[in-house]
Design an enzyme around this catalytic site. Structure first.
Site, short mmCIF file in Angstrom:
data_model
loop_
_atom_site.label_atom_id
_atom_site.label_comp_id
_atom_site.label_asym_id
_atom_site.label_seq_id
_atom_site.Cartn_x
_atom_site.Cartn_y
_atom_site.Cartn_z
N GLY A 222 0.75 -1.19 0.07
CA GLY A 222 0.08 -0.11 0.21
C GLY A 222 0.95 1.03 -0.14
N SER A 223 0.25 2.35 0.47
CA SER A 223 1.00 3.56 0.54
C SER A 223 2.30 3.55 1.43
CB SER A 223 -0.02 4.58 0.95
OG SER A 223 -0.21 4.70 2.35
N GLU A 244 5.81 -3.30 0.79
CA GLU A 244 5.80 -3.01 -0.37
C GLU A 244 5.13 -1.79 -0.49
OE1 GLU A 244 4.20 -3.73 -4.90
OE2 GLU A 244 5.50 -5.40 -4.33
N CYS A 278 0.99 -0.16 -8.67
CA CYS A 278 2.28 0.18 -8.02
C CYS A 278 3.32 0.50 -8.89
CB CYS A 278 2.64 -1.20 -7.08
SG CYS A 278 1.56 -1.45 -5.80
#
Length: 479
Positions: A222-223, A244, A278
Site C-alpha cells: 500500500g502507500s 511494498e 504500484c
C-alpha cells in the site's frame, strides 16, 4: 449489494458494533458493498484465536498445507466471475483486467502450493559424528494488510506464501474493496482448518490496531505513509515488517528508439488500470531527438482511449477508485499547470457521476513538481524533455522512492548502465511490464523493504533455526 462479514475465531458474521463502511461504485456512485468496522476487542480476539490455532497448523505436513492451497485455488478459479465483478464494482477496474487479476491470483496460489513443498533449510558441514543443519519454521501469526488496486492477486500472493509455510493469518483488506477480501477469504476458509484464517474489515484505524497487536509479521502492500506507520507499530512488539509501498517509477526514452512504439509503451505504463498500479509509469524522461514525435503519438494514444464503466467490456479507461483519489490526482495536475506545465490533453475533471478522470499528458514538467516527485496513482503521463541519456538517468535516479523503472533504448551499453545505476528494485528494458515468473526484488527507499513475491517470499514468511546434534557423552558415545 454485498454484505461483508468478518471471520473471527472460526465464526463468520462478527462485527457491526463499531458501525459500517459503505463502498460505492466509482462509475455511478451506487452502493455496492457494506462492511463492518472492527472494534479493538474484535481485533484482539482475532489475533488471540490465531495464536491458539498456530501450533496445530505449523505441525501439519507441508504436503497437507499445499493440498489445501490447491483446493482453495480451484475454488477461486470457479468463482472468478464473481470476484472480478466485485473488483470492478468496488474500484472500477475494467472487467477484462479484473478477470486477469483473479487469474493471476489463482496462478499464485498454485505456485506457492508447489514451492512450499520444496522450501527447505540446509545441512552444514561440522564434526563427523554430529548433525548440523539450518531448519526453517513458520513465524507464527502473520497480519496481512492488502491494497485496493489489485485486491485479489496481491492477497493471494501474501496469503498463499504465509499459509503454505505453516503460518496462521489475520487478513485485513482495504476498506475500498472489502467485498473482494470477503469473497476470497470465504473461499479459502472452506479448505483450511478452523482458526487458520481470520478476516477483519474496516478503515486505517483497524489496520493500525492489527499491526500493533502481538503478531510475528506484518505484511503490507500500500502507500508509503501507511507502510511507515506499520513499521513504527512493529517496533514495540518486535514483529517483522514486510513492506511494498508507493512508487514514482520513471520511464526513460532514449534517442535511438521508435518514438511511436515508445509512446505505446508509455501509454500502457501510465494509463493501465487508470494509472492505479504500484509499478505504473509516473514520470517520463524523453530525449529531445525524439520528443516531438513521441509526444504527438502519446497524445493520440491518450485521446483514443475509450473511457467508461469497468463493467463495459469495451472500456479501456475506467474510473479512479473514488472521488478522494480523483481529487488527489487532479490536485497534482492543477499544481503542475500552475507552475508552468502544459496539459497537451486531459487535465480536466469531466462532468457527471462517478470518479472518472481523462488520460492526461503533461509537458514542460520540472523536477520540483509533485507529479514528478510524488506518487500520483492516476492516468497522468508527465513528460520532461532531456538533452542526453546521462541527464535522463541522473534525473530518474533522484527520487524518494525506489520500486521500479523502465528504459527504452537500442543501446546495450545504456541498458547495462541503467540496470546497474538506477536505485530501484526492478529494472525493465524495452517493456514496461513483463518478466520471467519467479523474479523477486527488494524495493528501495520509501518503496519498502523485503521480498514481496517470488520464491523468496517464503523466506520472509519463515525463520531459520540453527541446530547442532551430537551424541551423548560417555565411553561409547551411544544414543
Amino acid at each position: 449489494m454485498w454484505e461483508v462479514q468478518q471471520l473471527i475465531a472460526s465464526s463468520w458474521g462478527a462485527g457491526g458494533a463499531n458501525g459500517h463502511l459503505t463502498v460505492v461504485d466509482p462509475a455511478d456512485d451506487t452502493p455496492v458493498s457494506r462492511a463492518p468496522v472492527a472494534t479493538g476487542a474484535e481485533i484482539a480476539a482475532a489475533v488471540k484465536a490465531a495464536r491458539q490455532a498456530a501450533p496445530q497448523w505449523a505441525a501439519a505436513p507441508v504436503a497437507q498445507r499445499a493440498e489445501a492451497l490447491r483446493r482453495a485455488a480451484d475454488a477461486v478459479e470457479t468463482a472468478a466471475d464473481e470476484l472480478a465483478t466485485a473488483q470492478t464494482a468496488e474500484m472500477g477496474r475494467p472487467i477484462g483486467a479484473a478477470r486477469g487479476g483473479v487469474e493471476a491470483g489463482v496462478s499464485t496460489l498454485r505456485q506457492y502450493a508447489e514451492l512450499g513443498t520444496v522450501h527447505r533449510g540446509r545441512a552444514l558441514s561440522g564434526e563427523p559424528d554430529a548433525i548440523d543443519l539450518m531448519a526453517v519454521q513458520p513465524r507464527g501469526v502473520v497480519a496481512v494488510i492488502t491494497p485496493w488496486n489489485d485486491p485479489v492477486a496481491v492477497s493471494c500472493g501474501l496469503l498463499g506464501a504465509a499459509l503454505v509455510t505453516g503460518n496462521v493469518v489475520v487478513h485485513k483488506p482495504s476498506e475500498r474493496t472489502p467485498a473482494c477480501g470477503f469473497l476470497l477469504a470465504r473461499l479459502l476458509d472452506e479448505h483450511l482448518p478452523p482458526g487458520v484464517l481470520s478476516l477483519l474489515t474496516g478503515d486505517g484505524e483497524v489496520g493500525a490496531g492489527l499491526a500493533a497487536q502481538d503478531v510475528d509479521l506484518v505484511a503490507h502492500v500500500g502507500s508509503t505513509t501507511t507502510g511507515r506507520k506499520i513499521a513504527a507499530a512493529c517496533v514495540p512488539t518486535s514483529a517483522k515488517a514486510l513492506l511494498e509501498n508507493g512508487g514514482s517509477d520513471p520511464l526513460i526514452v532514449d534517442a535511438d528508439v521508435d518514438p511511436v512504439w515508445a509512446a505505446e509503451q508509455a501509454a500502457l505504463g501510465a494509463f493501465a488500470n487508470a494509472g492505479q498500479l504500484c509499478v505504473a509509469v509516473e514520470r517520463i524522461y524523453v530525449h529531445r531527438a525524439v520528443a516531438s514525435r513521441f509526444l504527438t503519438a502519446l497524445v493520440e494514444r491518450a485521446d483514443a482511449m475509450r473511457p467508461g464503466p469497468g463493467r463495459d467490456p469495451l472500456t479501456e479507461l475506467g474510473p479512479l477508485v473514488d472521488r478522494r483519489q480523483r481529487d488527489h490526482v487532479d490536485g497534482q495536475v492543477r499544481a503542475a499547470t500552475a507552475d508552468g506545465a502544459t496539459a497537451l490533453t486531459g487535465g480536466v475533471v469531466p462532468p457527471g457521476p462517478g470518479a472518472f478522470y481523462p488520460a492526461t499528458v503533461l509537458t514542460n514538467c520540472v523536477d520540483a513538481m509533485a507529479v514528478m516527485r510524488e506518487e500520483t496513482f492516476g492516468p497522468v503521463a508527465p513528460v520532461m524533455v532531456v538533452e542526453s541519456f546521462d541527464e535522463a538517468l541522473s534525473r530518474a535516479a533522484t527520487s524518494p522512492y525506489g520500486l521500479a523503472g523502465t528504459v527504452l533504448t537500442g543501446s546495450m551499453a545504456n541498458a547495462q548502465r541503467a540496470w546497474r545505476e538506477l536505485p530501484v528494485g526492478t529494472v525493465k528494458v524495452n517493456a514496461v511490464f513483463g518478466g520471467a515468473p519467479g523474479g523477486a526484488a527488494h524495493p528501495r527507499r520509501g518503496s519498502g523493504h523485503g521480498f514481496g513475491y517470488g520464491p523468496e517470499l517464503l523466506d520472509e514468511m519463515t525463520v531459520t533455526k540453527v541446530v547442532h546434534i551430537n551424541a551423548p557423552g560417555g565411553p561409547d558415545r551411544s544414543w
